[in-house]
Design a protein around this motif. Structure first.
Motif, mmCIF file in Angstrom:
data_model
loop_
_atom_site.group_PDB
_atom_site.id
_atom_site.type_symbol
_atom_site.label_atom_id
_atom_site.label_comp_id
_atom_site.label_asym_id
_atom_site.label_seq_id
_atom_site.Cartn_x
_atom_site.Cartn_y
_atom_site.Cartn_z
ATOM 1 N N PHE A 443 -0.795 2.962 -5.117
ATOM 2 C CA PHE A 443 -0.536 1.562 -4.393
ATOM 3 C C PHE A 443 -0.400 1.498 -2.990
ATOM 4 O O PHE A 443 -0.097 0.567 -2.264
ATOM 5 C CB PHE A 443 0.953 1.274 -4.888
ATOM 6 N N ALA A 444 -0.824 2.669 -2.354
ATOM 7 C CA ALA A 444 -0.745 2.635 -0.987
ATOM 8 C C ALA A 444 -1.255 1.663 0.092
ATOM 9 O O ALA A 444 -0.997 1.233 0.900
ATOM 10 C CB ALA A 444 -1.358 3.931 -0.320
ATOM 11 N N GLY A 445 -2.424 1.127 -0.600
ATOM 12 C CA GLY A 445 -3.457 0.046 0.144
ATOM 13 C C GLY A 445 -2.892 -1.318 -0.269
ATOM 14 O O GLY A 445 -3.760 -2.169 0.445
ATOM 15 N N ILE A 446 -1.806 -1.477 -0.945
ATOM 16 C CA ILE A 446 -1.545 -2.880 -1.406
ATOM 17 C C ILE A 446 -0.721 -3.547 -0.311
ATOM 18 O O ILE A 446 0.336 -2.708 0.283
ATOM 19 C CB ILE A 446 -0.748 -3.157 -2.586
ATOM 20 N N ILE A 447 -0.851 -4.668 0.183
ATOM 21 C CA ILE A 447 0.010 -5.266 1.286
ATOM 22 C C ILE A 447 0.967 -6.139 0.427
ATOM 23 O O ILE A 447 0.621 -7.238 -0.012
ATOM 24 C CB ILE A 447 -0.955 -6.062 2.151
#
Length: 464
Positions: A443-447
């Motif tokens: 989920f690291a790329g989710i803003i």
């Protein structure tokens, strides 16, 4: 032949700058040499005047010393006659309240702690000791108080019966602390609490959901508006105040963690300090008896923690946040679990919802603390080291063990991941899986949405 000067008369001489010095002998030093005192001035008369003023001061000091000795002797004689010090005639009420104000009030202590002391005094100590002078509160008086409270405790919940052994022991610790202070302040001969006896505390068996009960409970929770708050509480074991104070920024998708660094609690208005920088008072109104506050520090030092969460829970939280962003719910404080009106959820309301779920499931005594114990039990069953469980729950105990065992994030992540088996994603949500899902940090790329923009178009709840 010049007349011999009398003792203390002294002598004058003129300095090169034409000022005068008047010197007198005031005694003898240890080696037998004379000890002298000098007075300077523009004229002999000024020197002599200063000498007389000094002698008057010395006489006044000597008289004060003599008066103090006489007063001390009088007090000692009076104390021998009375059997106690004059200071110990101070009433318990002003002495105890002064001690609370100086040593137990914010910012020295948290508002919640101070509020509990005030409640204990008003409900229990004031009727029992308030009008008594301190010297009359003996060991027997305090022991009788403990005995009465076991039989008829004037419980805060209004129920009949005595106080629990744990509550009586809490009262003992407060009284012990106060009388330790009073020994020096009010010259008490000793601490009257030290030789008293208290009832033995028998640890009650805490409610723990079985695996089958957990599954039934989870399925029923999904019918609740605040289902994600309840599920999160079950799968991370936060205290309810820690849970309801979480903000979206406390969810770290890169590290896949939740951070606890504040606490939501309701306290008496009388215990609030408006200039305390460590709290935020919600909707302040001096006429209200209690207020919800956000404390910048949780319960203990160990309560400040960052906890790894499982993939399943992290995915549910991400979906929950995006659902919030597309709903009509306001959220000016960027809360992870806001109410429908965008405010903090009251811990008491949260407990009521849990009780409602418990009743529908026909599972008795499910409260926030039962969820914490359930998590701890499941982790221990999975053979998770106790120091890891301690870190997850934010406990301050097992201090000796903590000196030898250190936090291991990988072990902690595996421990929390063991709870994933209880999350049936097909039952909990029909939303498609996120693209590019990976086992960790997927989920690291989710803003995540930022709800603070709503504050510009809506008036946030009044807070301080």
């Amino acid at each position: 032949m010049a007349k011999k000067r009398s003792n203390g008369e002294g002598s004058f001489w003129q300095r090169p700058d034409r000022t005068w010095v008047y010197q007198i002998t005031i005694g003898r030093k240890a080696d037998g040499s004379p000890e002298r005192k000098s007075f300077k001035g523009r004229t002999k008369a000024i020197c002599k005047q200063r000498k007389e003023e000094w002698e008057a001061q010395q006489a006044a000091l000597k008289a004060k010393v003599e008066a103090d000795k006489l007063e001390a002797a009088r007090i000692e004689e009076e104390q021998q006659r009375l059997g106690h010090s004059i200071e110990s005639e101070t009433l318990f009420e002003p002495a105890f309240l002064e001690w609370l104000r100086l040593y137990k009030s914010p910012p020295t202590r948290k508002p919640s702690t101070y509020a509990s002391y005030i409640d204990t005094y008003n409900i229990h100590f004031a009727p029992a000791f308030g009008s008594l002078p301190l010297y009359q509160i003996t060991q027997d008086v305090i022991q009788e108080y403990y005995q009465k409270k076991q039989l008829n405790g004037a419980r805060m919940d209004g129920k009949k019966g005595g106080l629990s052994p744990k509550t009586i022991r809490n009262h003992h610790m407060i009284l012990k602390d106060f009388f330790t202070y009073a020994i020096g302040k009010y010259k008490l001969p000793g601490n009257p609490t030290l030789s008293t006896t208290r009832p033995e505390v028998i640890q009650k068996e805490m409610r723990v959901l079985s695996p089958d009960e957990m599954q039934i409970f989870i399925e029923e929770v999904m019918k609740e508006t605040q289902r994600m708050a309840i599920l999160t509480d079950l799968f991370v074991g936060f205290r309810v105040g820690e849970l309801l104070a979480l903000q979206i920024s406390d969810l770290n998708l890169q590290r896949q963690t939740l951070t606890v660094n504040k606490n939501l609690i309701r306290v008496n208005t009388a215990a609030l300090s408006l200039d305390n920088p460590n709290i935020k008072i919600l909707n302040y109104d001096p006429k209200k008896k209690t207020h919800l506050i956000v404390q910048s520090t949780p319960k203990t030092k160990s309560s400040n923690r960052e906890i790894a969460i499982s993939d399943g829970l992290c995915e549910l939280l991400v979906r929950h946040i995006f659902t919030l962003s597309h709903s009509s719910w306001p959220n000016p404080n960027n809360l992870l679990f806001p109410s429908k009106t965008g405010t903090y959820i009251d811990p008491k309301s949260f407990g009521i919802r849990l009780s409602a779920v418990s009743k529908r499931c026909e599972i008795k005594k499910v409260n926030p603390h039962a969820l914490r114990h359930t998590l701890a039990t499941r982790l221990v069953e999975e053979k998770t080291p106790l120091n890891i469980v301690q870190g997850i729950l934010g406990h301050s105990s097992i201090e000796t063990t903590r000196k030898y065992l250190h936090k291991n994030e990988d072990v902690e992540r595996e421990a929390i991941g063991a709870m994933t088996d209880y999350l049936d994603m097909e039952k909990l949500s029909k939303t498609p899986q996120l693209n590019g899902a990976k086992k960790r940090a997927k989920f690291a790329g989710i803003i995540l949405p930022d709800f603070s923009d709503q504050a510009q178009s809506q008036s946030p709840a009044t807070s301080r």
